[in-house]
Design an enzyme around this catalytic site. Structure first.
Site, PDB file in Angstrom:
ATOM      1  N   TYR A 233      -0.058  -6.629  -3.818  1.00  0.00           N
ATOM      2  CA  TYR A 233      -1.319  -7.361  -3.797  1.00  0.00           C
ATOM      3  C   TYR A 233      -1.465  -8.191  -2.522  1.00  0.00           C
ATOM      4  CZ  TYR A 233      -4.537 -11.214  -4.885  1.00  0.00           C
ATOM      5  OH  TYR A 233      -5.530 -12.153  -4.837  1.00  0.00           O
ATOM      6  N   LYS A 237      -4.035  -7.469   0.679  1.00  0.00           N
ATOM      7  CA  LYS A 237      -5.033  -8.498   1.002  1.00  0.00           C
ATOM      8  C   LYS A 237      -4.830  -9.025   2.423  1.00  0.00           C
ATOM      9  CE  LYS A 237      -7.727 -10.161  -1.550  1.00  0.00           C
ATOM     10  NZ  LYS A 237      -9.164  -9.828  -1.797  1.00  0.00           N
TER      11      LYS A 237
END
Length: 493
Positions: A233, A237
């Site tokens: 994640y 990002k």
């Protein structure tokens, strides 16, 4: 001109937690917004409309807005909100309705990209498609918007990887890994090509869908770890930020980086949340009597921020930008700098809460949350797990084999629980040992400017927005707001 009066807004990731709170607040404080387009992952307009009514309007967070409008609520929503079928992982956001796409491109003033897969260990190809290249697609779409005044990318403060100390509000540099010794990071083509090549290889081996998913999930964690990020994640990002800053051109871009987002503090009402998030898993496990041990740095700060403060800060940034005031490129939204709370304090508050009001099991009987053993290093934790669980597991396996596998079901179940628990600790390890403080000077400067120059808005922005994390008393919030809200959510599942 009032904030967002007669302005058109495009929101991606509209079914997400923060997006719903944002949309509700905009519609509540500015009913004269011209139009709000909500991009929902769907293949047809009818399925997008269904998702909007079921997964957005149908949520309790819209209760206050519904009460405000009464019988006129549906008419108001029909006038102001358009559910758009699409997908950020596709170019032009996957919008196939050409007339609607042209309308959005012609009218949109503000774009907010909330779309994200927040699961720490998502399949690498899926996380790349939404988190990294989805962000690039939103940027490219925004560049085509004739009236675009601001693009807001909702990121995460943990894009720094495992860097320590005071973490400043600065943009990430394209291709610069969190690990300084890694110098060959190719975001725009290398990583997606690697993922696609690996996926093709897996399909050629005639593996099951489950085996392919496991392999692609592991690939994401491997690539993240190789370059210095704790999970897929934060890695995807971080790459999203890199490509957006590098490719933004003249687009007015703002990146907001929330820390660990928790339930609403006040608005539209206290304690609303969706999903069991980072902190919540430990609270629920403790309440159920399942949390036997935990490992963390003794004085570790859990950088919490209620969702409505994130949304209010986002609206405050928008207000300043639309008033032609200076806004910075990056904003940290967290509590570690101005109002920190440490994990042992949260555990103490949870312990006191459930001692007074215990969790009830399915039979309605109170569950006694037992003592939790705390370890301050992974080494001591692994020794404990080996003696307490892994050794008995091996003995059970031997006994099962010698007793015609009569204990096989229990053995498999215990092994699964142990593996799951160890994986959970591994995923959260970087947060449990995190040693950084997120500088939030840019938000502090914005708050002061907004307060000093609020005459720029007929809408009294400062009075309606809480952008100050210092307004929270953590003991009162955790005890009277967050835990009750968490329990209400869990009980409904």
């Amino acid at each position: 001109m009032l904030l967002l009066e007669q302005k058109t807004v495009l929101v991606t990731g509209a079914t997400g937690f923060l997006a719903k709170i944002f949309v509700e607040k905009i519609l509540r404080i500015q009913p004269n917004v011209k139009k709000v387009y909500l991009l929902l992952r769907a293949s047809t307009s009818s399925s997008a409309a269904k998702r909007f009514h079921d997964e957005v309007l149908g949520k309790e967070v819209f209760r206050v807005l519904k009460e405000k409008w009464g019988a006129g609520f549906q008419s108001f929503i029909s006038e102001k909100v358009v559910a758009v079928a699409g997908d950020v992982s596709s170019e032009d956001l996957g919008i196939e309705d050409l007339h609607l796409k042209e309308e959005i491109l012609k009218e949109t003033d503000l774009v907010l990209n909330f779309a994200a897969i927040t699961k720490f260990d998502e399949r690498y190809d899926v996380a790349l498609g939404t988190n990294t290249f989805g962000a690039l697609h939103v940027l490219n779409f925004s560049k085509k918007c004739a009236k675009i005044k601001l693009l807001i990318q909702v990121s995460t403060a943990y894009v720094y990887g495992e860097e320590r100390g005071i973490l400043m509000e600065k943009p990430l540099i394209l291709g610069k890994a969190a690990r300084s010794e890694r110098t060959n990071m190719d975001v725009l083509s290398g990583e997606i090509e690697l993922a696609q090549k690996r996926l093709h290889q897996l399909h050629s081996q005639n593996l099951t869908d489950e085996e392919i998913t496991t392999a692609m999930t592991n690939l994401g964690l491997e690539r993240a770890g190789y370059y210095g990020w704790p999970n897929t994640y934060t890695f995807t990002k971080a790459m999203a930020e890199m490509v957006m800053v590098d490719s933004k051109g003249d687009i007015p871009l703002v990146i907001i980086r929330p820390t660990m987002v928790t339930s609403t503090f006040q608005d539209p009402f206290p304690g609303w949340l969706e999903g069991v998030r980072t902190l919540d898993g430990f609270i629920v496990s403790y309440a159920r009597g399942r949390l036997k041990c935990i490992v963390h740095r003794p004085d570790v700060i859990l950088d919490l921020i209620p969702a409505d403060i994130v949304v209010d800060a986002t609206i405050g940034i928008t207000a300043m930008a639309l008033a032609n005031q200076h806004v910075d490129l990056v904003y940290h939204l967290g509590s570690s700098s101005k109002n920190p709370i440490r994990l042992p304090e949260i555990h103490k508050l949870s312990k006191a809460f459930f001692a007074k009001d215990p969790w009830k099991n399915r039979q309605g009987k109170p569950v006694k949350a037992g003592k939790v053993t705390t370890f301050s290093s992974m080494a001591s934790f692994h020794v404990y797990m080996a003696i307490r669980f892994q050794l008995p597991l091996k003995i059970m396996g031997l006994l099962s084999a010698s007793c015609c596998h009569k204990l096989e079901a229990d053995y498999v179940d215990l092994r699964r629980q142990l593996k799951s628990g160890m994986r959970l600790i591994q995923l959260y390890k970087s947060y449990l040992f995190f040693d950084g403080i997120f500088d939030d000077t840019n938000l502090e400067k914005l708050r002061k400017r907004a307060r000093d120059q609020k005459g720029l808005y007929e809408l009294d922005v400062v009075e309606q927005l809480n952008m100050d994390i210092r307004s929270i008393n953590w003991e009162g919030y955790i005890t009277n707001v967050h835990i009750p809200g968490l329990l209400q959510f869990v009980m409904k599942k």
